[in-house]
Design an enzyme around this catalytic site. Structure first.
Site, PDB file in Angstrom:
ATOM      1  CB  ILE A 198       3.203   1.030  -7.228  1.00  0.00           C
ATOM      2  CG1 ILE A 198       1.999   1.457  -8.074  1.00  0.00           C
ATOM      3  CG2 ILE A 198       3.143  -0.447  -6.662  1.00  0.00           C
ATOM      4  CD1 ILE A 198       0.525   1.153  -7.584  1.00  0.00           C
ATOM      5  CB  CYS A 199       7.841   0.722  -4.656  1.00  0.00           C
ATOM      6  SG  CYS A 199       8.579   2.566  -4.931  1.00  0.00           S
ATOM      7  CB  THR A 200       5.816   5.255  -1.724  1.00  0.00           C
ATOM      8  OG1 THR A 200       6.764   5.569  -2.612  1.00  0.00           O
ATOM      9  CG2 THR A 200       5.683   5.932  -0.561  1.00  0.00           C
TER      10      THR A 200
END
Ligand code: ZN
Length: 429
Positions: free
Chosen positions: A210-212
């Site tokens: 998700i952070c990517t």
């Protein structure tokens, strides 16, 4: 199929074409293990029990080939029901079968067409069955489209091997296709390389951290996931996304394109958007036929010893003409399923636990979703559940792994996508 009279029973000479290879040795037959004539015919037709996992595109081909090659005691497992979109290539099914169990419909069809063959279906998951169940088979063929199911059966068969009992070693023949490409391989658990050994050969997983997606997109897929996973729920919370609705794909495509422009990423197209959100893997009937045929050749050779078996990997690529290749895929000493060595990973001293977890999820050779981590010295590092434990371990995500472990050390990783516990030796660099 065309309305002509179908045979209702077996007849003498039905397998005359196969008897030609069973009655005499060929130039490549290993005479130590081959007993031509009645012995091998009797084994194939009265004793050999084979399991086919999957009754979809590959499974329909495999079941048919097995039945026509003289295997008579065939079992099949599939957890799916028949969808109308299957009928173009899963030729054991008819429109009236839509909604029925694939395993049951395929078994009934094969038994009707090839009298004398018994096909025993199981409508459910492979994980429902225990080792006693798998122990009854002489060999197992997989025609699956799921990495998770393959990892499970592979790990199960490797764990089943008991050196004292040669019968506990069950050859696993694994077929797989993706569009015009496919592979067939023979796995002798604990002896040859296993499915887990070759995990890094798989294509990129479609799930991204998700952070990517949220902060550091690098690929067109990241932009599409940004649109579907983050922006859709935020901007259209009241509308349920329907990946079959072209207007919905159009919306996602516009958001993804804008995102791609912002980060100077090329390659977001309408069809890629549709492919990513629908997770489409195209199915080509002829690729299935080639791979299933190769799997069944190996099953026949292993069951009868008429010829040397594949050692151990066959690949077929039909995207640019026809290319095929066989090679011996080597065992990995640090394979967490069949290798003896522990897996080492190198990470920076500054890495937080969260960064390590993201790295594990991204790595091709692990293929882990939602891992839980613990260490012998520090106890639970981060657990995905139950909620109290998740909450208690969440503050660790921001801490440095080097501080949590207090130096080089081992971390145990468990995950629902992992059919075993993975031990990682962490070295700081
Ligand atoms: Zn292995």
């Amino acid at each position: 199929m065309n309305g002509t009279t179908q045979p209702t029973q077996d007849w003498p000479g039905r397998y005359a074409h196969i008897d030609q290879v069973l009655e005499k040795a060929g130039p490549r037959t290993d005479l130590d293990s081959f007993s031509p004539g009645d012995t091998v015919k009797d084994f194939l037709r009265s004793q050999c029990k084979v399991l086919c996992i999957g009754a979809g595109g590959l499974g329909c081909e495999i079941l048919t080939n097995l039945a026509l090659s003289g295997f008579k005691d065939i079992h099949v497992i599939d957890m799916d029901t028949i969808d109308i979109s299957n009928l173009n290539r899963q030729f054991l099914f008819r429109p009236a079968d839509v909604g029925k169990s694939k395993a049951e419909a395929a078994a009934a069809f094969v038994m009707k067409r090839v009298p004398g063959v018994k096909v025993t279906p199981y409508f459910g998951k492979i994980q429902d069955k225990d080792t006693d169940y798998y122990m009854q088979f002489h060999l197992i063929i997989c025609g699956l489209d799921s990495v998770e199911a393959r990892r499970w059966i592979n790990a199960t068969l490797v764990q089943m091997v008991d050196e004292e009992n040669p019968e506990s070693l069950k050859p696993l023949i694994d077929g797989g296709t993706e569009g015009f490409k496919g592979q067939a391989r023979v796995i002798l658990p604990t002896i040859t390389s296993c499915y887990e050994c070759s995990l890094d050969m798989l294509n990129k997983p479609t799930a991204f951290p998700i952070c990517t997606i949220a902060n550091t997109p690098r690929l067109p897929e990241h932009c599409i996931e940004f649109a579907s996973v983050l922006e859709w729920p935020r901007l259209r919370p009241d509308i349920k996304m329907d990946t079959d609705d072209p207007d919905h794909i159009e919306w996602l495509y516009r958001i993804a394109s804008a995102r791609a422009k912002e980060f100077a990423i090329d390659g977001v197209t309408w069809s890629l958007t549709q492919g990513v959100v629908k997770n489409i893997i195209p199915a080509i009937a002829s690729t299935n036929a080639i791979i299933a045929a190769s799997c069944c050749n190996e099953a026949f050779k292993i069951a009868t010893s008429t010829a040397a078996q594949l050692n151990n990997y066959f690949m077929f690529i039909g995207t640019d003409g026809v290319y095929s290749y066989t090679f011996e895929h080597e065992k990995r000493a640090d394979c967490p399923v069949c290798g003896g060595e522990a897996k080492q990973i190198e990470i920076g001293r500054e890495w937080t636990l969260e960064r390590l977890i993201e790295n594990l999820i991204e790595r091709q050779d692990f293929q882990i979703k939602k891992p839980s981590l613990s260490s012998e010295t520090a106890g639970p590092l981060y657990f995905q559940g139950p909620p109290q434990l998740e909450e208690r371990t969440r503050p660790n995500l921001e801490k440095k792994v080097s501080e949590l472990l207090g130096g080089d050390g081992a971390i145990s990783v468990t995950s629902t996508s992992l059919p075993f516990e993975l031990t990682l030796y962490v070295n700081f660099v």
